[in-house]
Design an enzyme around this catalytic site. Structure first.
Site, mmCIF file in Angstrom:
data_model
loop_
_atom_site.group_PDB
_atom_site.id
_atom_site.type_symbol
_atom_site.label_atom_id
_atom_site.label_comp_id
_atom_site.label_asym_id
_atom_site.label_seq_id
_atom_site.Cartn_x
_atom_site.Cartn_y
_atom_site.Cartn_z
ATOM 1 N N THR A 74 0.809 -1.219 0.000
ATOM 2 C CA THR A 74 0.000 0.000 0.000
ATOM 3 C C THR A 74 0.843 1.270 0.000
ATOM 4 O O THR A 74 0.293 2.370 -0.073
ATOM 5 C CB THR A 74 -0.940 0.018 1.221
ATOM 6 O OG1 THR A 74 -0.171 -0.115 2.427
ATOM 7 C CG2 THR A 74 -1.939 -1.129 1.142
ATOM 8 N N LYS A 75 2.173 1.134 0.065
ATOM 9 C CA LYS A 75 3.048 2.297 -0.068
ATOM 10 C C LYS A 75 3.415 2.549 -1.524
ATOM 11 O O LYS A 75 3.884 3.633 -1.871
ATOM 12 C CB LYS A 75 4.315 2.098 0.768
ATOM 13 C CG LYS A 75 4.060 2.016 2.270
ATOM 14 C CD LYS A 75 5.361 1.819 3.041
ATOM 15 C CE LYS A 75 5.093 1.729 4.544
ATOM 16 N NZ LYS A 75 6.353 1.512 5.318
ATOM 17 N N ASN A 96 -7.616 -3.580 12.451
ATOM 18 C CA ASN A 96 -7.245 -3.526 13.867
ATOM 19 C C ASN A 96 -5.807 -3.044 14.008
ATOM 20 O O ASN A 96 -5.034 -3.540 14.825
ATOM 21 C CB ASN A 96 -7.460 -4.875 14.563
ATOM 22 C CG ASN A 96 -6.631 -6.011 13.980
ATOM 23 O OD1 ASN A 96 -6.210 -5.968 12.824
ATOM 24 N ND2 ASN A 96 -6.380 -7.040 14.771
ATOM 25 N N GLY A 98 -2.851 -0.165 14.866
ATOM 26 C CA GLY A 98 -2.677 0.800 15.931
ATOM 27 C C GLY A 98 -3.283 2.129 15.518
ATOM 28 O O GLY A 98 -3.586 2.362 14.341
ATOM 29 N N VAL A 137 -2.372 -2.734 22.950
ATOM 30 C CA VAL A 137 -3.118 -3.693 23.765
ATOM 31 C C VAL A 137 -3.093 -5.067 23.114
ATOM 32 O O VAL A 137 -3.285 -5.193 21.908
ATOM 33 C CB VAL A 137 -4.586 -3.239 23.955
ATOM 34 C CG1 VAL A 137 -5.378 -4.298 24.714
ATOM 35 C CG2 VAL A 137 -4.637 -1.921 24.705
ATOM 36 N N TYR A 138 -2.855 -6.078 23.939
ATOM 37 C CA TYR A 138 -3.001 -7.465 23.521
ATOM 38 C C TYR A 138 -4.020 -8.135 24.435
ATOM 39 O O TYR A 138 -4.544 -7.519 25.354
ATOM 40 C CB TYR A 138 -1.654 -8.188 23.578
ATOM 41 C CG TYR A 138 -0.670 -7.705 22.547
ATOM 42 C CD1 TYR A 138 -0.774 -8.115 21.222
ATOM 43 C CD2 TYR A 138 0.361 -6.826 22.884
ATOM 44 C CE1 TYR A 138 0.125 -7.672 20.260
ATOM 45 C CE2 TYR A 138 1.262 -6.379 21.933
ATOM 46 C CZ TYR A 138 1.141 -6.808 20.618
ATOM 47 O OH TYR A 138 2.024 -6.366 19.671
ATOM 48 N N GLU A 139 -4.280 -9.405 24.173
ATOM 49 C CA GLU A 139 -5.311 -10.157 24.894
ATOM 50 C C GLU A 139 -5.267 -9.953 26.403
ATOM 51 O O GLU A 139 -6.244 -9.527 27.017
ATOM 52 C CB GLU A 139 -5.163 -11.650 24.567
ATOM 53 C CG GLU A 139 -5.976 -12.586 25.427
ATOM 54 C CD GLU A 139 -7.468 -12.415 25.232
ATOM 55 O OE1 GLU A 139 -8.194 -12.401 26.232
ATOM 56 O OE2 GLU A 139 -7.910 -12.293 24.068
ATOM 57 N N ASP A 168 -9.405 -10.627 22.745
ATOM 58 C CA ASP A 168 -9.271 -10.634 21.289
ATOM 59 C C ASP A 168 -10.532 -11.155 20.605
ATOM 60 O O ASP A 168 -11.226 -10.423 19.903
ATOM 61 C CB ASP A 168 -8.069 -11.491 20.877
ATOM 62 C CG ASP A 168 -6.750 -10.746 20.983
ATOM 63 O OD1 ASP A 168 -6.745 -9.528 20.725
ATOM 64 O OD2 ASP A 168 -5.733 -11.362 21.312
ATOM 65 N N GLY A 248 -25.534 -15.916 41.616
ATOM 66 C CA GLY A 248 -26.329 -15.864 42.833
ATOM 67 C C GLY A 248 -26.609 -17.220 43.444
ATOM 68 O O GLY A 248 -27.068 -17.312 44.584
#
Length: 425
Positions: A74-75, A96, A98, A137-139, A168, A248
């Protein structure tokens, strides 16, 4: 038979687990999922946790069924042109990455809307807007920040993360629901929109009963928790409660026959109030049915350790399956602790398509989880995951309508191959 999402095309920029969980579910329901991967590399999980050298790992194959793969740089200017055409032809873009990666790629939300006003852009992030939104963030991070870890484990031990991938895969399932909801709204509005699922939010949603208990603490102790019966004061936050039931009704994991050598010879046993008298009969304590110390749920709460110790004396004389058979006859809630080996060999799960066998051209046959959601008029079949770039030319021709000459030009441009490294002078 036409599947529920036949005709929906997904541009899949996801990787690892959270995003692929989402897009795989959509693919199972019939969406055409086009997985965009880096040339020569692909989704990083292709090479992670490999059990067989030089073939796609189970980590990858079990999260990418029913998809097509295209490699695209894509560059590369020509790669950007191809991506633009894919955006025009697809209904949903799922990512997903960053924070800010799509923007740096040159395709912010505003540009995507210009290219295709009907496109839905769906994203998984670690956190929603706030002080942590730029954090990776990871799982297990999601479990720890979403309230699961602080409430899992035993009171005198460390916080624990669960074996189930609720951060995840759980967030991927949340995002899939958001996508189909946005697709439905588009049938009325004619417009696309952004859909976001944060991993912290997803874990908290699945841990909602603990947020319930946090508020209950303001009005007194949590009486169904073991520590109440042990006379241990509660603090200002929901404690870890071992294997206590969260609904409960008191429950525990108890030893069964063979527990000394079998790490899974256990059963979960719930002392549900409506079947208390049947429990007393099963374990050989008929006097407990009328004894004021045991007859009523409130009277039993301070004595749960004693009660479950007595029940365990009975379960230890039975295998977990023998105990389950006896208890189910009296509608006493219970469940054997099933190992992954037992689950993999369970013929009933095979029959329903929850566990499936898949044949892969390089790694051979393996078993995987099938679609856990069953639609009577949209059956799911599980097709193998794609090889890296397996459908590149097919997508260029059948989806984008490029001619053989155009496809050849794209190949020559380097947009479909790994970037060439500069030779040292």
């Amino acid at each position: 038979m036409t599947k529920a999402l036949t005709g929906v095309r997904i541009l899949d920029f996801t990787h690892v687990q959270s995003g692929p969980t989402c897009t795989q579910l959509l693919a199972w329901f019939g969406a055409d999922v086009i997985k965009v991967e880096r040339p020569g590399v692909g989704d990083i999980t292709r090479g992670q946790l490999q059990d067989i050298p030089n073939v796609d790992s189970l980590y990858f194959t079990m999260l990418n069924h029913n998809k097509r793969s295209i490699t695209l740089d894509t560059k590369n200017p020509k790669g950007k042109e191809v991506l633009t055409e894919l955006i025009k032809k697809c209904d949903v873009l799922v990512e997903n990455f960053g924070p800010g990666v799509l923007d740096r790629m040159g395709f912010p939300w505003e540009k995507i809307q210009q290219i295709n006003p009907k496109m839905i852009v769906a994203s998984i992030k670690g956190f929603g807007p706030g002080p942590y939104e730029d954090c990776k963030v990871y799982e297990n991070v999601a479990q720890c920040t979403g309230g699961a870890a602080s409430t899992t484990g035993f009171r005198d031990g460390l916080p624990l993360v669960t074996g189930a991938q609720i951060g995840d895969s759980g967030t991927g399932l949340h995002l899939a629901l958001g996508i189909v909801t946005a697709l439905y709204q588009r049938t009325h509005s004619g417009k696309g929109q952004r859909v976001t699922a944060a991993m912290q939010d997803g874990v908290l949603n699945l841990a909602r009963v603990k947020l319930r208990d946090q508020q209950r603490l303001a009005h007194g102790p949590l009486r169904e928790y073991s520590q109440f019966g042990e006379g241990i004061p509660f603090g200002d936050a929901v404690p870890r409660a071992g294997n206590d039931s969260g609904g409960g009704q008191p429950g525990r994991i108890l030893k069964c026959k063979g527990w000394e050598t079998d790490p899974n010879a256990y059963i979960y046993f719930i002392t549900q109030a409506p079947v208390w008298e049947k429990i007393c009969d099963v374990i050989g304590e008929p006097t407990w049915k009328t004894d004021p110390n045991y007859a009523k749920p409130a009277a039993r709460l301070p004595r749960l350790n004693e009660i479950f110790a007595r029940i365990e004396q009975w379960t230890m004389t039975k295998t977990k399956f023998e105990a389950m058979e006896i208890l189910n006859k009296d509608d006493i809630p219970c469940g054997p602790i099933l190992s992954m080996k037992e689950i993999a060999e369970d013929q009933s799960l095979r029959a329903t398509g929850t566990v499936v066998e898949v044949d892969h051209p390089t790694r051979g046959k393996y078993i995987s989880v099938g679609n856990p959601i069953k639609l009577s008029d949209s059956p799911s079949d599980v097709q193998r995951s794609p090889l890296l770039g397996e459908h590149t030319d097919e997508i260029l021709r059948s989806v984008l309508g490029f001619s053989d000459h155009q496809v050849a030009d794209i190949h020559k441009s380097g947009a479909l191959a790994p970037p060439q490294k500069q030779a040292a002078e």
